[in-house]
Write a protein that holds these residues in place. Structure first.
Motif, PDB file in Angstrom:
ATOM      1  N   HIS A  50      15.322 -12.858   5.363  1.00 11.69           N
ATOM      2  CA  HIS A  50      15.011 -13.069   7.012  1.00 11.69           C
ATOM      3  C   HIS A  50      13.516 -13.393   7.021  1.00 11.69           C
ATOM      4  CE1 HIS A  50      15.779 -11.853  11.298  1.00 11.69           C
ATOM      5  NE2 HIS A  50      15.464 -13.057  11.427  1.00 11.69           N
ATOM      6  N   GLN A  51      13.168 -14.755   7.158  1.00 15.27           N
ATOM      7  CA  GLN A  51      11.801 -15.185   7.407  1.00 15.27           C
ATOM      8  C   GLN A  51      11.352 -15.421   8.915  1.00 15.27           C
ATOM      9  OE1 GLN A  51      11.019 -18.529   4.912  1.00 15.27           O
ATOM     10  NE2 GLN A  51       8.927 -19.141   6.262  1.00 15.27           N
ATOM     11  N   ILE A  52      11.982 -16.574   9.235  1.00 14.03           N
ATOM     12  CA  ILE A  52      11.562 -16.981  10.774  1.00 14.03           C
ATOM     13  C   ILE A  52      12.419 -16.515  11.842  1.00 14.03           C
ATOM     14  CG2 ILE A  52      11.181 -18.875  12.130  1.00 14.03           C
ATOM     15  CD1 ILE A  52      10.066 -20.349   9.758  1.00 14.03           C
ATOM     16  N   TYR A  57      10.167 -11.771   8.763  1.00 14.11           N
ATOM     17  CA  TYR A  57       8.849 -11.415   7.926  1.00 14.11           C
ATOM     18  C   TYR A  57       8.288 -12.998   7.635  1.00 14.11           C
ATOM     19  CZ  TYR A  57      10.947  -6.866   8.113  1.00 14.11           C
ATOM     20  OH  TYR A  57      11.561  -5.567   8.192  1.00 14.11           O
ATOM     21  N   ALA A  58       6.994 -13.028   8.053  1.00 14.73           N
ATOM     22  CA  ALA A  58       6.018 -14.084   7.798  1.00 14.73           C
ATOM     23  C   ALA A  58       5.786 -14.140   6.392  1.00 14.73           C
ATOM     24  CB  ALA A  58       5.055 -14.008   8.887  1.00 14.73           C
ATOM     25  N   LEU A  59       5.527 -15.535   6.008  1.00 13.97           N
ATOM     26  CA  LEU A  59       4.985 -15.847   4.580  1.00 13.97           C
ATOM     27  C   LEU A  59       3.511 -16.108   4.934  1.00 13.97           C
ATOM     28  CD1 LEU A  59       7.722 -18.100   3.106  1.00 13.97           C
ATOM     29  CD2 LEU A  59       6.592 -16.440   1.909  1.00 13.97           C
ATOM     30  N   THR A  96      -0.208  -0.721   5.476  1.00 16.71           N
ATOM     31  CA  THR A  96       0.989  -1.126   6.186  1.00 16.71           C
ATOM     32  C   THR A  96       1.920  -1.861   5.756  1.00 16.71           C
ATOM     33  OG1 THR A  96      -0.127  -3.741   6.354  1.00 16.71           O
ATOM     34  CG2 THR A  96      -0.812  -1.932   7.936  1.00 16.71           C
ATOM     35  N   GLY A  97       2.244  -1.700   4.516  1.00 16.15           N
ATOM     36  CA  GLY A  97       3.594  -2.002   3.784  1.00 16.15           C
ATOM     37  C   GLY A  97       3.324  -2.708   2.262  1.00 16.15           C
ATOM     38  N   THR A  98       4.424  -3.164   1.709  1.00 19.95           N
ATOM     39  CA  THR A  98       4.548  -3.536   0.343  1.00 19.95           C
ATOM     40  C   THR A  98       4.781  -5.122   0.561  1.00 19.95           C
ATOM     41  OG1 THR A  98       5.374  -1.525  -0.633  1.00 19.95           O
ATOM     42  CG2 THR A  98       5.635  -3.463  -1.895  1.00 19.95           C
ATOM     43  N   TYR A  99       3.942  -5.924  -0.052  1.00 18.67           N
ATOM     44  CA  TYR A  99       3.913  -7.239  -0.172  1.00 18.67           C
ATOM     45  C   TYR A  99       4.311  -7.825  -1.440  1.00 18.67           C
ATOM     46  CZ  TYR A  99       2.316  -6.847   4.437  1.00 18.67           C
ATOM     47  OH  TYR A  99       2.162  -6.250   5.935  1.00 18.67           O
ATOM     48  N   ASN A 113       6.328  -9.424   3.208  1.00 18.86           N
ATOM     49  CA  ASN A 113       6.611  -8.224   3.169  1.00 18.86           C
ATOM     50  C   ASN A 113       7.983  -7.993   2.397  1.00 18.86           C
ATOM     51  OD1 ASN A 113       8.006  -5.613   4.171  1.00 18.86           O
ATOM     52  ND2 ASN A 113       6.049  -5.346   5.424  1.00 18.86           N
ATOM     53  N   SER A 114       7.988  -6.937   1.476  1.00 22.17           N
ATOM     54  CA  SER A 114       9.137  -6.869   0.728  1.00 22.17           C
ATOM     55  C   SER A 114      10.342  -6.597   1.395  1.00 22.17           C
ATOM     56  CB  SER A 114       9.004  -5.586  -0.262  1.00 22.17           C
ATOM     57  OG  SER A 114       8.805  -4.492   0.331  1.00 22.17           O
ATOM     58  N   HIS A 115      10.254  -6.242   2.721  1.00 17.59           N
ATOM     59  CA  HIS A 115      11.696  -5.901   3.612  1.00 17.59           C
ATOM     60  C   HIS A 115      12.352  -7.452   3.610  1.00 17.59           C
ATOM     61  CE1 HIS A 115      11.216  -1.787   3.904  1.00 17.59           C
ATOM     62  NE2 HIS A 115      10.138  -1.719   4.536  1.00 17.59           N
TER      63      HIS A 115
END
Length: 445
Positions: A50-52, A57-59, A96-99, A113-115
């Protein structure tokens, strides 16, 4: 004028203050950055799920520090890679998270983001690539020098019986022109044993060929002999000797010594192998290749071929109404006429063992293999050699949708062996380009 200065606010986050001074106008803006808590360089295969869009989750192009949607990201140019397979190159944990840093084939995508991803297996990447192309068949991929290939099948070998494509020997595929590498290897063995020379003239064995005294073994191996021929469609299956005789009756020769692809170069080489050794081409393949490698699902189609218990994959055409329309197979007489050049049935896994055996001493030594590749600048010994560090070949039968492809580094550190039994592929992708695409999967995943 622009002045940059670092300020450490509460909470341990770093803030970059930017002060713009332009005449009477000045302003200040700040972008919040994350500090890195830990980092890992472990690499693995993944899929962007799931990106856009809502909840995507943004790149980020500049690293895991940019975690605010207002920050410039690769998403801004409309590149949505959702469902694409990627390679995780690095992981960084922030407050704020894992990237994760992502690579798509040889393109660095950026950080996500790893999610936004899910971990997948190498086989899943192959299967997903097949599904995206609407591929039907079986492929064996070698990645990073592994001795055992990863083999994946998709689709049906025979839609009428619902028999799935497979690599376990219950389904066999026509090897087509990839067989020429086996014939080339047998000739190289005879050269290494000093029973033949690259300069041996064709006239020693087939003086009835016009200009045969000026055609050499090396020119047959490189298809620079000047020989051309029409494809043969005999009504009855010829013996090996009859297949060579048929080629001798129909081939044409010229003084043109540039590369011209012609099956009859290798039909004649098969006949020469029989003449030099005193045993049939089939017997030489059995003792010098199949038995040495322990292959039990590879067969030569000859007039005296034993009955097969395995399913022969059917050539089929994809249509919107019928995904396996016009099922056909190569006729036995057509197979048998291509002795040494395309009369073999096998599996991708067993052909992988053959191409590995051509360098590990079981069939050829590395030195002998390198010599086999040096008889021509375009084609040599059953391989195209006109790309630095790459060896490849493709096989097919006119009027049918079978396609066999081999694309690899010279030492098989990365390789793709792909057998297809249906066309066309999705979005106009050619079978040759799909083999090269799977090779890129082997290289980058």
């Amino acid at each position: 004028m622009i002045h940059n200065h670092w300020v450490k606010p509460l909470g341990g986050l770093l803030t970059l203050g930017v002060v713009l001074l332009a005449g009477r106008m000045s302003c200040a803006a700040s972008i919040t950055y994350n500090s890195i808590l830990s980092m890992r360089n472990h690499r693995y295969d993944a899929q962007i799920v799931h990106q856009i869009g809502k909840g995507g989750y943004a790149l980020y192009t500049a690293g895991p520090y940019h975690t605010n949607r207002r920050t410039l990201t690769r998403d801004a140019n409309g590149s949505d890679h959702t469902n694409q397979y990627v390679r995780v190159m690095q992981t960084k944990v922030t407050r704020t998270g894992t990237y994760v840093k992502l690579r798509y084939f040889n393109q660095q995508l950026g950080w996500m983001n790893s999610h936004g991803i899910k971990r997948v297996s190498f086989a899943s990447v192959i299967a997903g690539t097949m599904a995206q192309a609407n591929f039907s068949g079986t492929a064996a991929l070698i990645s990073a020098g592994k001795t055992q290939p990863t083999v994946v099948s998709a689709g049906l070998a025979d839609a009428s019986t619902k028999t799935a494509n497979s690599n376990n020997g219950t389904v066999l595929y026509p090897l087509a022109s990839l067989q020429k590498a086996i014939t080339g290897a047998l000739i190289q063995q005879l050269i290494s044993q000093r029973k033949l020379s690259p300069s041996t003239p064709l006239s020693r064995y087939y003086p009835q060929v016009a200009g045969s005294q000026r055609i050499t073994i090396s020119e047959l191996l490189s298809m620079t002999s000047g020989i051309t021929n029409p494809e043969q469609f005999p009504r009855q299956s010829p013996s090996e000797t009859q297949a060579v005789s048929l080629a001798l009756k129909t081939l044409k020769t010229s003084t043109n010594k540039t590369f011209q692809y012609s099956d009859d170069n290798y039909v004649l080489l098969a006949g020469i192998i029989a003449k030099v050794t005193g045993n049939s081409y089939a017997a030489n393949v059995q003792t010098r290749v199949l038995t040495k490698l322990g292959l039990t699902h590879t067969f030569l189609v000859t007039r005296s071929q034993p009955s097969l218990t395995a399913t022969l994959a059917q050539s089929a055409t994809w249509t919107p109404a019928d995904p396996y329309a016009t099922p056909q197979s190569v006729t036995l007489p057509r197979f048998a006429a291509l002795v040494g050049a395309g009369n073999m049935l096998t599996t991708p896994g067993e052909f992988t063992a053959v191409i590995q055996g051509m360098q590990n001493g079981q069939i050829l030594t590395k030195k002998q293999y390198r010599q086999l590749l040096r008889y021509g600048t375009v084609y040599s010994g059953g391989f195209y050699v006109n790309r630095d560090g790459i060896k490849y070949n493709n096989g097919s039968f006119s009027g049918l949708t079978y396609h066999t492809g081999y694309y690899a580094t010279t030492g098989n550190y990365h390789a793709a062996i792909v057998f297809s039994n249906r066309a066309p592929l999705r979005n106009g992708l050619s079978q040759k380009d799909f083999v090269a695409q799977l090779y890129r999967v082997a290289v980058y995943y």
